[in-house]
Motif scaffolding. Structure first.
Motif, PDB file in Angstrom:
ATOM      1  N   GLY A 165       0.877  -1.222  -0.087  1.00  0.00           N
ATOM      2  CA  GLY A 165       0.021   0.006  -0.072  1.00  0.00           C
ATOM      3  C   GLY A 165       0.664   1.346   0.086  1.00  0.00           C
ATOM      4  N   GLN A 166       2.201   1.328   0.226  1.00  0.00           N
ATOM      5  CA  GLN A 166       2.978   2.221   0.071  1.00  0.00           C
ATOM      6  C   GLN A 166       3.329   2.502  -1.196  1.00  0.00           C
ATOM      7  N   ILE A 167       3.311   3.710  -1.684  1.00  0.00           N
ATOM      8  CA  ILE A 167       3.397   3.713  -2.952  1.00  0.00           C
ATOM      9  C   ILE A 167       4.966   4.459  -3.483  1.00  0.00           C
ATOM     10  N   MET A 168       5.422   4.020  -4.523  1.00  0.00           N
ATOM     11  CA  MET A 168       6.736   4.648  -4.934  1.00  0.00           C
ATOM     12  C   MET A 168       6.451   5.875  -5.905  1.00  0.00           C
ATOM     13  N   ILE A 169       7.032   7.078  -5.140  1.00  0.00           N
ATOM     14  CA  ILE A 169       6.859   8.309  -5.957  1.00  0.00           C
ATOM     15  C   ILE A 169       7.882   8.725  -6.813  1.00  0.00           C
ATOM     16  N   GLY A 170       7.522   9.241  -7.661  1.00  0.00           N
ATOM     17  CA  GLY A 170       8.517   9.964  -8.565  1.00  0.00           C
ATOM     18  C   GLY A 170       8.346  10.280  -9.871  1.00  0.00           C
TER      19      GLY A 170
ATOM     20  N   SER B 188      22.170   3.475   0.653  1.00  0.00           N
ATOM     21  CA  SER B 188      21.346   3.228   1.791  1.00  0.00           C
ATOM     22  C   SER B 188      20.025   4.217   1.511  1.00  0.00           C
ATOM     23  N   GLY B 189      18.749   3.956   1.866  1.00  0.00           N
ATOM     24  CA  GLY B 189      17.927   4.724   1.867  1.00  0.00           C
ATOM     25  C   GLY B 189      17.035   4.952   0.527  1.00  0.00           C
ATOM     26  N   VAL B 190      17.529   4.370  -0.421  1.00  0.00           N
ATOM     27  CA  VAL B 190      17.125   4.936  -1.800  1.00  0.00           C
ATOM     28  C   VAL B 190      15.596   4.214  -2.156  1.00  0.00           C
ATOM     29  N   GLY B 191      15.312   3.077  -1.498  1.00  0.00           N
ATOM     30  CA  GLY B 191      14.040   2.464  -1.531  1.00  0.00           C
ATOM     31  C   GLY B 191      14.336   1.056  -2.341  1.00  0.00           C
ATOM     32  N   LYS B 192      15.314   0.525  -2.036  1.00  0.00           N
ATOM     33  CA  LYS B 192      15.491  -1.053  -2.590  1.00  0.00           C
ATOM     34  C   LYS B 192      14.418  -1.815  -2.199  1.00  0.00           C
ATOM     35  N   GLU B 193      14.047  -2.062  -0.814  1.00  0.00           N
ATOM     36  CA  GLU B 193      13.182  -2.937  -0.152  1.00  0.00           C
ATOM     37  C   GLU B 193      11.753  -2.536  -0.842  1.00  0.00           C
TER      38      GLU B 193
ATOM     39  N   ILE C  16      16.164   8.761   0.799  1.00  0.00           N
ATOM     40  CA  ILE C  16      14.789   9.103   1.169  1.00  0.00           C
ATOM     41  C   ILE C  16      14.236   8.698   2.414  1.00  0.00           C
ATOM     42  N   ARG C  17      15.238   7.834   3.120  1.00  0.00           N
ATOM     43  CA  ARG C  17      14.824   7.728   4.481  1.00  0.00           C
ATOM     44  C   ARG C  17      15.199   9.028   5.451  1.00  0.00           C
ATOM     45  N   GLU C  18      16.383   9.563   4.914  1.00  0.00           N
ATOM     46  CA  GLU C  18      16.530  10.907   5.509  1.00  0.00           C
ATOM     47  C   GLU C  18      15.693  11.884   5.305  1.00  0.00           C
ATOM     48  N   LEU C  19      15.239  11.912   3.947  1.00  0.00           N
ATOM     49  CA  LEU C  19      14.066  12.914   3.691  1.00  0.00           C
ATOM     50  C   LEU C  19      12.961  12.889   4.472  1.00  0.00           C
ATOM     51  N   ARG C  20      12.394  11.628   4.647  1.00  0.00           N
ATOM     52  CA  ARG C  20      11.299  11.097   5.662  1.00  0.00           C
ATOM     53  C   ARG C  20      11.549  11.830   7.176  1.00  0.00           C
ATOM     54  N   ASN C  21      12.950  11.505   7.550  1.00  0.00           N
ATOM     55  CA  ASN C  21      12.844  11.909   9.019  1.00  0.00           C
ATOM     56  C   ASN C  21      12.838  13.416   9.085  1.00  0.00           C
TER      57      ASN C  21
END
Ligand SMILES: Nc1ncnc2c1ncn2[C@@H]1O[C@H](COP(=O)(O)OP(=O)(O)OP(=O)(O)O)[C@@H](O)[C@H]1O
Ligand SMILES: [Mg+2]
Length: 453
Positions: free
Chosen positions: A142-147, A175-180, A361-366
């Protein structure tokens, strides 16, 4: 028309016979339900625009519509119980087909009415819990990839092209780019989506324990192995097995991994026979596997096997067009959950776009989370709320940045957010500092939207 709160016990009664409507309302009020009445389909629609009932009772004969034709529209708002005249069982069956959850025949029996309503509400609540549990298991669903940037569109194109195949895919990126998230999308877009997505972190478990975690073990394989246990590969049968941080896979396990990827075969620890698996394999690494295999830390043949299809997820600074979009996305999510209404000022967006984002992206979210907090009651997020110069300098103190007067809850959340940041989300450590159990820490992080997974 009675006032309807959007609560769990509010019921919309759609019945043109005013005497009967009155009777139903009184009966329901006695057992603690709030009600609103509509005497026509027109009035019912009007009521739905203003309130969200937990359930609707619908008479099949209305002056301005056939009840049967209203069910579908009504069911989009809430569960529907239909009221039919005695002897029109045929109508009842058709109503159930259209999406009604239950039917009651007139004359109405008060006990049956209450029972039907209670049961319908229970089913709804169970369904909600189920959806919630499912979302807990796979938080990224349900999480969407944005871009929108060309670089990101290329990633999406690759994901779409390879998702519904059995090919092994390697996802590379910082790290944190959205690999998972990419790995999960591969699963979701494949015909395996209804089976399990099993993530295995290759960096956390070592040696024998990892092997048994992955492949399972036979009874008596080692001390403590009292019974046979299935491995994660078996849990991923027909689904997807995701090997995260595959660059960290211990050397001793690399040949076994190769065999798994090449022949779909594995052997349980302590076992003597091979098992075949139908799982699809996806791997990710933030280390350049080509590089570490050249240096001899990673088997070449395993690397070549993985490199057959590689998706490179570009760092955020290589797709700056996406930064405002993703930042807005995180802000909107918070606006929605906390019912606040904040927006970014133009200068803040500029700062976000210019920042190099080493943590992606993880840092951006934080940073967005923290900005929402430190901006307190201010509706506009400004550069100082982002504190990007501090983020770059590796310092996270935000106490002096507060605007307005935060509530106790906001201060608590900010403190916890700071702990998460300075201890890299290490739950045990955070629990120790807060002096509460890990379980409660987990709940706290969830409540504040700070938990990673
Ligand atoms: N395109 C995107 N749009 C929106 N959110 C994203 C996007 N890509 C990643 N995210 C979010 O960013 C966070 C980090 O993503 P993820 O965990 O997939 O990164 P990763 O590359 O696996 O990181 P690591 O190497 O540290 O494990 C997650 O919260 C994820 O939902
Ligand atoms: Mg990851």
């Amino acid at each position: 028309m009675n006032a309807l709160q959007g609560n769990d016990r509010s019921i919309l009664v759609i019945e043109d016979d005013r005497t009967l409507a009155r009777l139903i309302v009184d009966t329901l009020a006695r057992v603690g339900f709030a009600t609103a009445c509509a005497h026509s389909w027109g009035e019912a629609r009007e009521a739905l625009r203003r309130h969200s009932p937990a359930l609707a009772l619908l008479d099949m004969r209305l002056p301005d519509a056939e009840g049967l034709d209203c069910i579908e529209e009504l069911a989009e708002h809430c569960p529907v119980i239909v009221l039919t005249a005695y002897g029109t069982i045929h109508d009842a069956v058709r109503a159930m087909r259209k999406g009604a959850v239950e039917y009651l025949t007139k004359p109405l029996d008060a006990d049956k009415l209450e029972l039907a309503i209670t049961r319908a509400l229970q089913v709804m609540s169970l369904r909600r819990s189920y959806e919630f549990c499912r979302a807990q298991l796979h938080p990224a669903i349900g999480q969407i990839m944005i871009g929108r940037s060309p670089a990101f569109q290329e990633v999406l194109r690759q994901v779409e092209s390879v998702a519904d195949t059995d090919r092994t895919v390697l996802i590379q990126g910082e790290s944190g780019v959205g690999k998972e998230l990419v790995a999960q999308s591969l699963h979701q877009l494949s015909s395996r989506a209804s089976h399990n997505f099993v993530a295995v972190d290759c960096s956390t478990l070592q040696g024998n324990l990892f092997e048994s975690e992955l492949f399972g073990h036979e009874r008596g394989a080692f001390t403590g192995a009292e019974r046979r246990k299935e491995g994660l590969i078996e849990v991923a049968e027909h689904g997807t097995a995701f090997f995260d941080e595959i660059g960290e896979l211990p050397a001793a396990l690399q040949p076994k991994m190769l065999r798994l990827l090449e022949a779909n075969r594995f052997r349980r620890v302590g076992g003597t026979v091979d098992h075949k698996t139908d799982a699809r394999f996806v791997a990710a690494s933030n280390r350049d596997l080509a590089e570490i295999s050249k240096e001899g830390h990673f088997r070449r043949d395993l690397y070549y096997r993985l490199a057959a299809f590689v998706i490179h997820v570009p760092p955020l600074r290589a797709r700056r067009d996406d930064i405002p979009l993703i930042a807005e996305h995180f802000l909107e999510k918070r606006n929605f959950l906390r019912q606040t209404q904040k927006h970014f000022g133009a200068a803040a967006i500029e700062c976000l776009v210019d920042y190099p984002w080493p943590g992606n992206i993880r840092e951006l979210r934080n940073i967005v989370e923290r900005a929402i907090l430190v901006s307190g009651s201010a509706p506009e997020i400004q550069p100082r709320h982002l504190a990007l110069d501090r983020a770059a300098a590796g310092s996270g103190d935000s106490e002096h940045l507060l605007d307005g007067e935060p509530t106790l809850e906001e201060v608590k959340r900010m403190y916890v957010a700071q702990l998460v940041e300075s201890h890299k989300g290490h739950r045990a450590k955070i629990a120790e500092i807060l002096g509460i159990s890990e379980r409660n820490t987990y709940r706290l992080l969830k409540r504040y939207g700070l938990s990673e997974r």
